[in-house]
Design a protein around this motif. Sequence first.
Motif, PDB file in Angstrom:
ATOM      1  N   LYS A  61      50.172 -47.281 -53.670  1.00 17.60           N
ATOM      2  CA  LYS A  61      49.456 -48.495 -53.280  1.00 17.60           C
ATOM      3  C   LYS A  61      49.858 -49.698 -54.115  1.00 17.60           C
ATOM      4  CE  LYS A  61      45.366 -47.609 -56.177  1.00 17.60           C
ATOM      5  NZ  LYS A  61      43.914 -47.354 -56.152  1.00 17.60           N
ATOM      6  N   PHE A  62      50.513 -49.465 -55.241  1.00 17.44           N
ATOM      7  CA  PHE A  62      50.941 -50.571 -56.077  1.00 17.44           C
ATOM      8  C   PHE A  62      52.332 -51.079 -55.704  1.00 17.44           C
ATOM      9  CE2 PHE A  62      47.910 -48.322 -58.916  1.00 17.44           C
ATOM     10  CZ  PHE A  62      46.984 -49.355 -59.041  1.00 17.44           C
ATOM     11  N   LEU A  63      53.011 -50.379 -54.817  1.00 19.44           N
ATOM     12  CA  LEU A  63      54.339 -50.820 -54.384  1.00 19.44           C
ATOM     13  C   LEU A  63      54.223 -51.943 -53.360  1.00 19.44           C
ATOM     14  CD1 LEU A  63      56.068 -47.356 -53.896  1.00 19.44           C
ATOM     15  CD2 LEU A  63      56.586 -49.019 -55.686  1.00 19.44           C
ATOM     16  N   LYS A  64      55.234 -52.783 -53.335  1.00 21.56           N
ATOM     17  CA  LYS A  64      55.316 -53.793 -52.286  1.00 21.56           C
ATOM     18  C   LYS A  64      55.790 -53.135 -50.995  1.00 21.56           C
ATOM     19  CE  LYS A  64      56.318 -57.680 -55.367  1.00 21.56           C
ATOM     20  NZ  LYS A  64      57.268 -58.780 -55.676  1.00 21.56           N
ATOM     21  N   THR A  65      55.870 -53.928 -49.936  1.00 24.44           N
ATOM     22  CA  THR A  65      56.442 -53.416 -48.699  1.00 24.44           C
ATOM     23  C   THR A  65      57.911 -53.090 -48.937  1.00 24.44           C
ATOM     24  OG1 THR A  65      57.141 -55.603 -47.929  1.00 24.44           O
ATOM     25  CG2 THR A  65      54.895 -54.890 -47.367  1.00 24.44           C
ATOM     26  N   PRO A  66      58.519 -52.236 -48.101  1.00 24.94           N
ATOM     27  CA  PRO A  66      59.950 -51.955 -48.275  1.00 24.94           C
ATOM     28  C   PRO A  66      60.805 -53.222 -48.322  1.00 24.94           C
ATOM     29  CG  PRO A  66      58.993 -50.387 -46.755  1.00 24.94           C
ATOM     30  CD  PRO A  66      57.907 -51.388 -47.055  1.00 24.94           C
ATOM     31  N   LYS A  67      60.494 -54.201 -47.478  1.00 24.58           N
ATOM     32  CA  LYS A  67      61.272 -55.442 -47.488  1.00 24.58           C
ATOM     33  C   LYS A  67      61.063 -56.210 -48.792  1.00 24.58           C
ATOM     34  CE  LYS A  67      63.744 -55.514 -43.774  1.00 24.58           C
ATOM     35  NZ  LYS A  67      65.233 -55.518 -43.901  1.00 24.58           N
ATOM     36  N   GLY A  68      59.826 -56.179 -49.288  1.00 28.73           N
ATOM     37  CA  GLY A  68      59.551 -56.846 -50.556  1.00 28.73           C
ATOM     38  C   GLY A  68      60.286 -56.194 -51.710  1.00 28.73           C
ATOM     39  N   GLU A  69      60.270 -54.856 -51.760  1.00 31.80           N
ATOM     40  CA  GLU A  69      61.003 -54.149 -52.801  1.00 31.80           C
ATOM     41  C   GLU A  69      62.508 -54.373 -52.648  1.00 31.80           C
ATOM     42  OE1 GLU A  69      59.756 -52.827 -55.328  1.00 31.80           O
ATOM     43  OE2 GLU A  69      57.663 -52.395 -54.821  1.00 31.80           O
ATOM     44  N   GLU A  70      62.986 -54.381 -51.401  1.00 30.86           N
ATOM     45  CA  GLU A  70      64.411 -54.624 -51.159  1.00 30.86           C
ATOM     46  C   GLU A  70      64.830 -55.987 -51.684  1.00 30.86           C
ATOM     47  OE1 GLU A  70      67.155 -55.870 -47.404  1.00 30.86           O
ATOM     48  OE2 GLU A  70      65.745 -54.236 -47.036  1.00 30.86           O
ATOM     49  N   ALA A  71      64.017 -57.007 -51.448  1.00 28.96           N
ATOM     50  CA  ALA A  71      64.342 -58.368 -51.915  1.00 28.96           C
ATOM     51  C   ALA A  71      64.472 -58.390 -53.428  1.00 28.96           C
ATOM     52  CB  ALA A  71      63.280 -59.348 -51.440  1.00 28.96           C
ATOM     53  N   ASN A  72      63.581 -57.679 -54.120  1.00 30.19           N
ATOM     54  CA  ASN A  72      63.649 -57.642 -55.575  1.00 30.19           C
ATOM     55  C   ASN A  72      64.903 -56.931 -56.064  1.00 30.19           C
ATOM     56  OD1 ASN A  72      61.253 -59.017 -55.938  1.00 30.19           O
ATOM     57  ND2 ASN A  72      60.004 -57.177 -56.136  1.00 30.19           N
ATOM     58  N   VAL A  73      65.240 -55.807 -55.427  1.00 27.39           N
ATOM     59  CA  VAL A  73      66.438 -55.076 -55.827  1.00 27.39           C
ATOM     60  C   VAL A  73      67.683 -55.912 -55.544  1.00 27.39           C
ATOM     61  CG1 VAL A  73      67.834 -53.008 -55.463  1.00 27.39           C
ATOM     62  CG2 VAL A  73      65.339 -52.829 -55.492  1.00 27.39           C
ATOM     63  N   THR A  74      67.704 -56.591 -54.408  1.00 29.46           N
ATOM     64  CA  THR A  74      68.856 -57.420 -54.049  1.00 29.46           C
ATOM     65  C   THR A  74      69.079 -58.521 -55.079  1.00 29.46           C
ATOM     66  OG1 THR A  74      68.571 -56.987 -51.690  1.00 29.46           O
ATOM     67  CG2 THR A  74      69.818 -58.962 -52.291  1.00 29.46           C
ATOM     68  N   ARG A  75      68.003 -59.175 -55.496  1.00 27.09           N
ATOM     69  CA  ARG A  75      68.136 -60.215 -56.526  1.00 27.09           C
ATOM     70  C   ARG A  75      68.646 -59.613 -57.827  1.00 27.09           C
ATOM     71  NH1 ARG A  75      63.451 -64.070 -59.241  1.00 27.09           N
ATOM     72  NH2 ARG A  75      64.894 -65.391 -60.403  1.00 27.09           N
ATOM     73  N   LEU A  76      68.158 -58.425 -58.166  1.00 29.89           N
ATOM     74  CA  LEU A  76      68.617 -57.739 -59.369  1.00 29.89           C
ATOM     75  C   LEU A  76      70.117 -57.469 -59.319  1.00 29.89           C
ATOM     76  CD1 LEU A  76      68.033 -55.877 -61.948  1.00 29.89           C
ATOM     77  CD2 LEU A  76      67.921 -54.015 -60.273  1.00 29.89           C
ATOM     78  N   ILE A  77      70.602 -56.935 -58.200  1.00 28.86           N
ATOM     79  CA  ILE A  77      72.025 -56.607 -58.093  1.00 28.86           C
ATOM     80  C   ILE A  77      72.875 -57.880 -58.143  1.00 28.86           C
ATOM     81  CG2 ILE A  77      73.796 -55.522 -56.665  1.00 28.86           C
ATOM     82  CD1 ILE A  77      71.681 -53.629 -58.000  1.00 28.86           C
ATOM     83  N   ASN A  78      72.407 -58.953 -57.524  1.00 29.91           N
ATOM     84  CA  ASN A  78      73.123 -60.225 -57.629  1.00 29.91           C
ATOM     85  C   ASN A  78      73.223 -60.672 -59.078  1.00 29.91           C
ATOM     86  OD1 ASN A  78      73.600 -60.447 -54.878  1.00 29.91           O
ATOM     87  ND2 ASN A  78      71.781 -61.696 -54.498  1.00 29.91           N
ATOM     88  N   ASP A  79      72.141 -60.499 -59.827  1.00 31.82           N
ATOM     89  CA  ASP A  79      72.158 -60.853 -61.249  1.00 31.82           C
ATOM     90  C   ASP A  79      73.175 -60.006 -62.013  1.00 31.82           C
ATOM     91  OD1 ASP A  79      70.281 -62.861 -61.056  1.00 31.82           O
ATOM     92  OD2 ASP A  79      68.597 -61.639 -61.760  1.00 31.82           O
ATOM     93  N   PHE A  80      73.229 -58.715 -61.708  1.00 33.33           N
ATOM     94  CA  PHE A  80      74.203 -57.852 -62.371  1.00 33.33           C
ATOM     95  C   PHE A  80      75.633 -58.303 -62.047  1.00 33.33           C
ATOM     96  CE2 PHE A  80      71.009 -54.317 -62.952  1.00 33.33           C
ATOM     97  CZ  PHE A  80      71.161 -54.240 -64.327  1.00 33.33           C
TER      98      PHE A  80
END
Length: 285
Positions: free
Chosen positions: A144-163
């Motif tokens: 219940k503390f997780l975001k929606t799949p799209k929300g989590e995906e957006a965060n991971v995508t920003r992370l990978i761009n940063d890397f």
Amino acid sequence: DHRDLHSFPTRRSSDLVENSLDAGATNISIYIEHGGIKSVTVIDNGHGIEEDDLYMAIQPHATSKIFEAEDLESISTLGFRGEALASIVEVAEVEIRSRFYKSDEAKYITVKGGEVVDKGDCALSVGTSINVSSLFYNTPARFKFLKTPKGEEANVTRLINDFMLSNPHISFEYSVDGELKSQNEGTGLLDTVYSVFGDDVAENLISVSFEEKHHKITGYIARPATNAVVGNKKKQTFIVNGRIFEDDTLSSVIQNAYGERLMKRTFPIAVIDIVMPFELVDVNV
């Protein structure tokens, strides 16, 4: 801390990629499904993990990145704490496959809820592959503390761009639900800026360069009154010694340098890479 739970797929993706970078990888592939909630896989061509260390790697407080107490005064690695895998295997099913660069054979272990449930030989080139699936299978209330799949995906995508931006000489491949999302050939910061931001933005950035005795600063900032100026600070990337960080003071310095050249409530896209002695950086801060 609920904030920790909100970003679990992102933080654990970060931990796995950091381990790949610390292992000397030059090629890193990241695959996520369902926003990283269903699975996260990171594959690298680093130096690999020795067979005996496969078991040690999942133990709490274990790390291969600190050899002497003095190392704590000059942290040069990314995932220096050594806690990532131990926390992941407690709440997920994890398969680690690795071939150490001095070995002719690859080994694997499968861990579920912190317990090794399978092990053996496998086929793999030098490097490591880690797959994390069935997240929170044994702690369903944490979903219940997780975001929606799209929300989590957006965060991971920003992370990978940063890397990609902080490691422009490393080749990255990032796929979401079986489709290639972004790719970087590892040919330098300018090419990476084009890969992450696209041609329209990259062509409206200005290179910056400054160097003194202990500091070197390079990067790119936006030309005023172009589409490289946006409505928030999310596309400002600050890097110190290969580590992404956020700093409102530095963001304000950049904003103030533009003076009245910017419209109100707009912010320049910026990628600022700072290199300085490791002992002058407190990574905890």
